[in-house]
Design a protein around this motif. Structure first.
Motif, PDB file in Angstrom:
ATOM      1  N   ALA A 129      74.835   4.765  17.689  1.00 28.76           N
ATOM      2  CA  ALA A 129      75.885   5.591  18.304  1.00 28.76           C
ATOM      3  C   ALA A 129      77.005   5.878  17.317  1.00 28.76           C
ATOM      4  O   ALA A 129      77.643   6.936  17.364  1.00 28.76           O
ATOM      5  N   ALA A 130      77.267   4.921  16.424  1.00 28.09           N
ATOM      6  CA  ALA A 130      78.343   5.090  15.441  1.00 28.09           C
ATOM      7  C   ALA A 130      77.884   5.834  14.196  1.00 28.09           C
ATOM      8  O   ALA A 130      78.694   6.499  13.540  1.00 28.09           O
ATOM      9  N   ILE A 183      71.203  10.187  20.190  1.00 24.89           N
ATOM     10  CA  ILE A 183      71.235   9.529  21.495  1.00 24.89           C
ATOM     11  C   ILE A 183      71.590  10.538  22.585  1.00 24.89           C
ATOM     12  O   ILE A 183      72.680  11.093  22.599  1.00 24.89           O
ATOM     13  N   ALA A 184      70.633  10.770  23.497  1.00 26.04           N
ATOM     14  CA  ALA A 184      70.905  11.647  24.636  1.00 26.04           C
ATOM     15  C   ALA A 184      71.611  10.879  25.747  1.00 26.04           C
ATOM     16  O   ALA A 184      72.466  11.425  26.455  1.00 26.04           O
ATOM     17  N   ALA A 191      81.890   4.399  20.548  1.00 27.77           N
ATOM     18  CA  ALA A 191      81.080   5.567  20.195  1.00 27.77           C
ATOM     19  C   ALA A 191      79.975   5.788  21.222  1.00 27.77           C
ATOM     20  O   ALA A 191      79.704   6.920  21.639  1.00 27.77           O
ATOM     21  N   LEU A 192      79.344   4.700  21.657  1.00 22.95           N
ATOM     22  CA  LEU A 192      78.296   4.815  22.665  1.00 22.95           C
ATOM     23  C   LEU A 192      78.867   5.254  24.006  1.00 22.95           C
ATOM     24  O   LEU A 192      78.194   5.927  24.791  1.00 22.95           O
ATOM     25  N   LYS A 224      78.528   8.744  25.474  1.00 20.50           N
ATOM     26  CA  LYS A 224      77.235   9.177  25.995  1.00 20.50           C
ATOM     27  C   LYS A 224      77.076   8.727  27.448  1.00 20.50           C
ATOM     28  O   LYS A 224      77.725   7.774  27.885  1.00 20.50           O
ATOM     29  N   PRO A 225      76.192   9.389  28.226  1.00 26.59           N
ATOM     30  CA  PRO A 225      75.852   8.825  29.541  1.00 26.59           C
ATOM     31  C   PRO A 225      75.312   7.404  29.343  1.00 26.59           C
ATOM     32  O   PRO A 225      74.404   7.183  28.536  1.00 26.59           O
ATOM     33  N   LEU A 226      75.883   6.456  30.083  1.00 26.55           N
ATOM     34  CA  LEU A 226      75.626   5.055  29.765  1.00 26.55           C
ATOM     35  C   LEU A 226      75.482   4.216  31.030  1.00 26.55           C
ATOM     36  O   LEU A 226      76.344   4.247  31.905  1.00 26.55           O
ATOM     37  N   LEU A 227      74.377   3.471  31.089  1.00 27.20           N
ATOM     38  CA  LEU A 227      74.154   2.472  32.128  1.00 27.20           C
ATOM     39  C   LEU A 227      74.067   1.111  31.459  1.00 27.20           C
ATOM     40  O   LEU A 227      73.298   0.927  30.516  1.00 27.20           O
ATOM     41  N   VAL A 228      74.872   0.162  31.934  1.00 31.97           N
ATOM     42  CA  VAL A 228      74.820  -1.209  31.445  1.00 31.97           C
ATOM     43  C   VAL A 228      74.300  -2.089  32.569  1.00 31.97           C
ATOM     44  O   VAL A 228      74.794  -2.033  33.700  1.00 31.97           O
TER      45      VAL A 228
END
Length: 292
Positions: free
Chosen positions: A123-124, A130-131, A230-231, A234-238
């Motif tokens: 991501a950085a 990364i989509a 940076a991540l 993006k669309p992000l699920l943790v």
């Protein structure tokens, strides 16, 4: 270069290989799927491999193409003669080479533990690849107690007389952090984590992956928060295991502040790391992927 040969499999995937810049030949599983959307790129934990994602891949292929990588030094990938290269920057470079050789501009990253850290590095350094991302049980602050627990057994070349013995040892390593697990579950995990060799069962990775953690002098302190930030664009699920000793609830709250668009799912009764087949994980992933 990408290996033109693809090993036939009775399963619904191809065993494939590609060669990276330093000459190592790395393995990945390739499950067929739609060509009009980014594939799911699965990156495993420190001592784990592509087999961890078998059930996940069967669930989402063929709606998505699913690619599950064995990092160097794991399972069917070559071992690195220079253990110092067993680090997230190297792994990130390998991932980019895989995408380049397959002609994939973007992927939806699915990273468990180490795989999630590698996703943050990318991501950085190469955010355009990364989509979207699903990060499983890791964050930019890693609790020292969890690290100490993992390092207590990583790199120990233990041999087992049977699969049952391997399953019992793995269960002991996890300290009762999986409330729902039966012996059959631990046996299945052993068969993902280990291999048979010369009549013995042993862990399926290069024991030298532990060497970078054992360097003399104080461990370098690396601030991972800029990588996570940076991540966070993006669309992000943790996904977090409720009983995890690596990713604390306090850290996840800070992560939500840094990445306000982040979705968090907690899997009850589970430690490090959720297998992504738990009902809570499946529901969160299905919802996240429904718009991809």
């Amino acid at each position: 270069m990408n290996d033109a040969s693809r090993t036939a499999s009775a399963e619904r995937y191809a065993d494939c290989y590609f060669t990276v810049r330093d000459g190592l030949r790395l393995h990945y599983r390739d499950y067929p799927g739609a060509a009009d959307k980014p594939p799911l790129l699965c990156l495993p934990g420190l001592t784990r491999n592509a087999r961890d994602f078998a059930e996940f891949a069967e669930r989402y292929s063929p709606r998505f193409r699913v690619i599950a990588l064995d990092f160097r030094g794991r399972a069917a990938s070559d071992y690195d003669p220079l253990p110092a290269r067993y680090n997230p920057l190297t792994y990130a470079g390998d991932v980019i080479e895989l995408l380049d050789q397959l002609g994939i501009a973007q992927a939806i990253f699915v990273g468990t533990s180490l795989g999630g850290l590698v996703t943050m590095v990318i991501a950085a350094t190469a955010p355009q690849r990364i989509a979207a991302a699903i990060v499983n049980d890791v964050g930019p602050d890693v609790d020292p107690a969890g690290i100490d627990r993992i390092l207590s057994y990583v790199g120990n070349d233990v041999r087992f007389k049977s699969w049952d013995e391997a399953a019992d040892t793995i269960a002991a390593n996890y300290g009762g952090n999986f409330e729902r697990y039966t012996h059959a579950d631990w046996l299945a995990m052993a068969k993902r984590n280990c291999r048979e060799e010369n009549g013995e069962v042993r862990f399926d990775y290069d024991m030298a992956i532990a060497e970078p953690f054992r360097t003399a002098g104080p461990a370098p302190q690396v601030d991972l928060w800029p990588l996570f930030a940076a991540l966070g664009h993006k669309p992000l699920l943790v996904i977090r295991g409720e009983k995890i000793d690596l990713l604390t609830a306090q850290t996840t709250e800070k992560m939500k502040a840094v990445a306000p668009g982040m979705t968090l799912a907690v899997v009850p009764g589970v430690g490090h790391a959720p297998e992504l087949n738990e009902p809570e994980a499946i529901a969160a992933i299905d919802e996240f992927l429904s718009t991809r």
